[in-house]
Every structure is written in structure tokens, then in C-alpha cells.
Design an enzyme around this catalytic site. Structure first.
Site, PDB file in Angstrom:
ATOM      1  N   HIS A   1      68.153   4.051  32.575  1.00  0.00           N
ATOM      2  CA  HIS A   1      68.270   4.691  33.997  1.00  0.00           C
ATOM      3  C   HIS A   1      67.503   3.901  35.122  1.00  0.00           C
ATOM      4  O   HIS A   1      66.866   2.677  34.872  1.00  0.00           O
ATOM      5  CB  HIS A   1      67.651   6.126  33.739  1.00  0.00           C
ATOM      6  CG  HIS A   1      65.868   6.136  33.221  1.00  0.00           C
ATOM      7  ND1 HIS A   1      65.705   5.799  32.030  1.00  0.00           N
ATOM      8  CD2 HIS A   1      64.918   6.336  34.058  1.00  0.00           C
ATOM      9  CE1 HIS A   1      64.388   6.023  32.076  1.00  0.00           C
ATOM     10  NE2 HIS A   1      63.777   6.296  33.281  1.00  0.00           N
TER      11      HIS A   1
ATOM     12  N   HIS B   1      64.936   4.032  36.991  1.00  0.00           N
ATOM     13  CA  HIS B   1      63.347   3.872  37.510  1.00  0.00           C
ATOM     14  C   HIS B   1      63.047   2.456  37.284  1.00  0.00           C
ATOM     15  O   HIS B   1      63.255   1.608  36.355  1.00  0.00           O
ATOM     16  CB  HIS B   1      62.641   4.684  36.479  1.00  0.00           C
ATOM     17  CG  HIS B   1      63.057   6.320  36.584  1.00  0.00           C
ATOM     18  ND1 HIS B   1      62.527   7.264  36.029  1.00  0.00           N
ATOM     19  CD2 HIS B   1      63.578   6.808  37.582  1.00  0.00           C
ATOM     20  CE1 HIS B   1      62.709   8.514  36.374  1.00  0.00           C
ATOM     21  NE2 HIS B   1      63.619   8.403  37.447  1.00  0.00           N
TER      22      HIS B   1
ATOM     23  N   ASP C   1      60.485   1.085  36.305  1.00  0.00           N
ATOM     24  CA  ASP C   1      59.628   0.631  34.993  1.00  0.00           C
ATOM     25  C   ASP C   1      60.571   0.243  33.922  1.00  0.00           C
ATOM     26  O   ASP C   1      60.142  -0.114  33.175  1.00  0.00           O
ATOM     27  CB  ASP C   1      58.536   1.585  34.902  1.00  0.00           C
ATOM     28  CG  ASP C   1      59.228   2.954  34.441  1.00  0.00           C
ATOM     29  OD1 ASP C   1      59.953   3.306  34.951  1.00  0.00           O
ATOM     30  OD2 ASP C   1      58.736   3.565  33.459  1.00  0.00           O
ATOM     31  N   HIS C   2      61.982   0.567  34.296  1.00  0.00           N
ATOM     32  CA  HIS C   2      62.958   0.150  33.503  1.00  0.00           C
ATOM     33  C   HIS C   2      63.997  -0.700  33.699  1.00  0.00           C
ATOM     34  O   HIS C   2      64.625  -1.359  32.939  1.00  0.00           O
ATOM     35  CB  HIS C   2      63.757   1.475  33.005  1.00  0.00           C
ATOM     36  CG  HIS C   2      62.888   2.605  32.367  1.00  0.00           C
ATOM     37  ND1 HIS C   2      63.109   2.897  30.911  1.00  0.00           N
ATOM     38  CD2 HIS C   2      61.962   3.393  32.677  1.00  0.00           C
ATOM     39  CE1 HIS C   2      62.385   3.832  30.439  1.00  0.00           C
ATOM     40  NE2 HIS C   2      61.710   4.244  31.661  1.00  0.00           N
TER      41      HIS C   2
END
Length: 96
Positions: A63, A65, A67-68
Site C-alpha cells: 500500500h 504509505h 513506511d512501505h
């Protein structure tokens, strides 16, 4: 039997800390590497584990975000700088 190994490069942190890195896992299967998410610092952890950029064929982003996926531009830039040949397919979800 084919080799199957999961390498945890980061988990449990929305931002890099001294103990944790953002989300990134690499599956090693039949001499190909499959990355799941690419948090900031992924390429540093990739090198620490002795993984080879030339074996990375697919990157899956779960997804959007930070942090990904904030490690993705740096990782791709490093691979280009080192003239890694072949292709890398980036898989993302279809918005629905």
C-alpha cells in the site's frame, strides 16, 4: 528441493530507528529475489544481509504509505548506478 528463505529487512517501525527499520521483506526462491515493500533503509539492510541486486526481479508494494515505499527511489537509483542488468517489475494494487 528448491531453496526458500524469507529475509526480514525491516518491520515494526513507521520511521527508521536505531533498532528497527520500516517494512521490507525479501523472499529468496529459486535464486530469484522478491521484495515485499521497500521502506526507507531497505537497500542498506539488503547489503548487510549480502543479497545481490542482480537477483532482485520483483518488488511488491502492499500500500502507498511512506513506511512501505519511501526506499524505492533510492533502491532503483542505486541499481541503475551499479548498472544492474535485467528488469525489475514493480507490482502495486489496483485502486478499486
Amino acid at each position: 528441493m528448491a531453496k526458500f528463505q524469507v529475509n526480514i529487512l525491516g518491520c515494526g517501525s513507521a520511521t527508521p530507528t536505531a533498532r528497527h527499520q520500516p517494512s521490507c521483506q525479501v523472499v529468496d526462491f529459486r535464486d530469484k529475489l522478491f521484495m515485499i515493500d521497500c521502506g526507507e533503509g531497505a537497500q542498506s539492510q539488503f547489503r548487510k544481509l549480502g543479497l545481490k541486486f542482480s537477483r532482485l526481479n520483483h518488488i511488491f508494494i502492499s500500500h502507498l504509505h511512506g513506511d512501505h515505499l519511501f526506499g524505492l527511489p533510492g533502491l532503483l537509483s542505486t541499481m541503475a548506478l551499479h548498472e544492474v542488468t535485467g528488469s525489475v517489475t514493480i507490482h502495486i494494487f489496483r485502486e478499486g
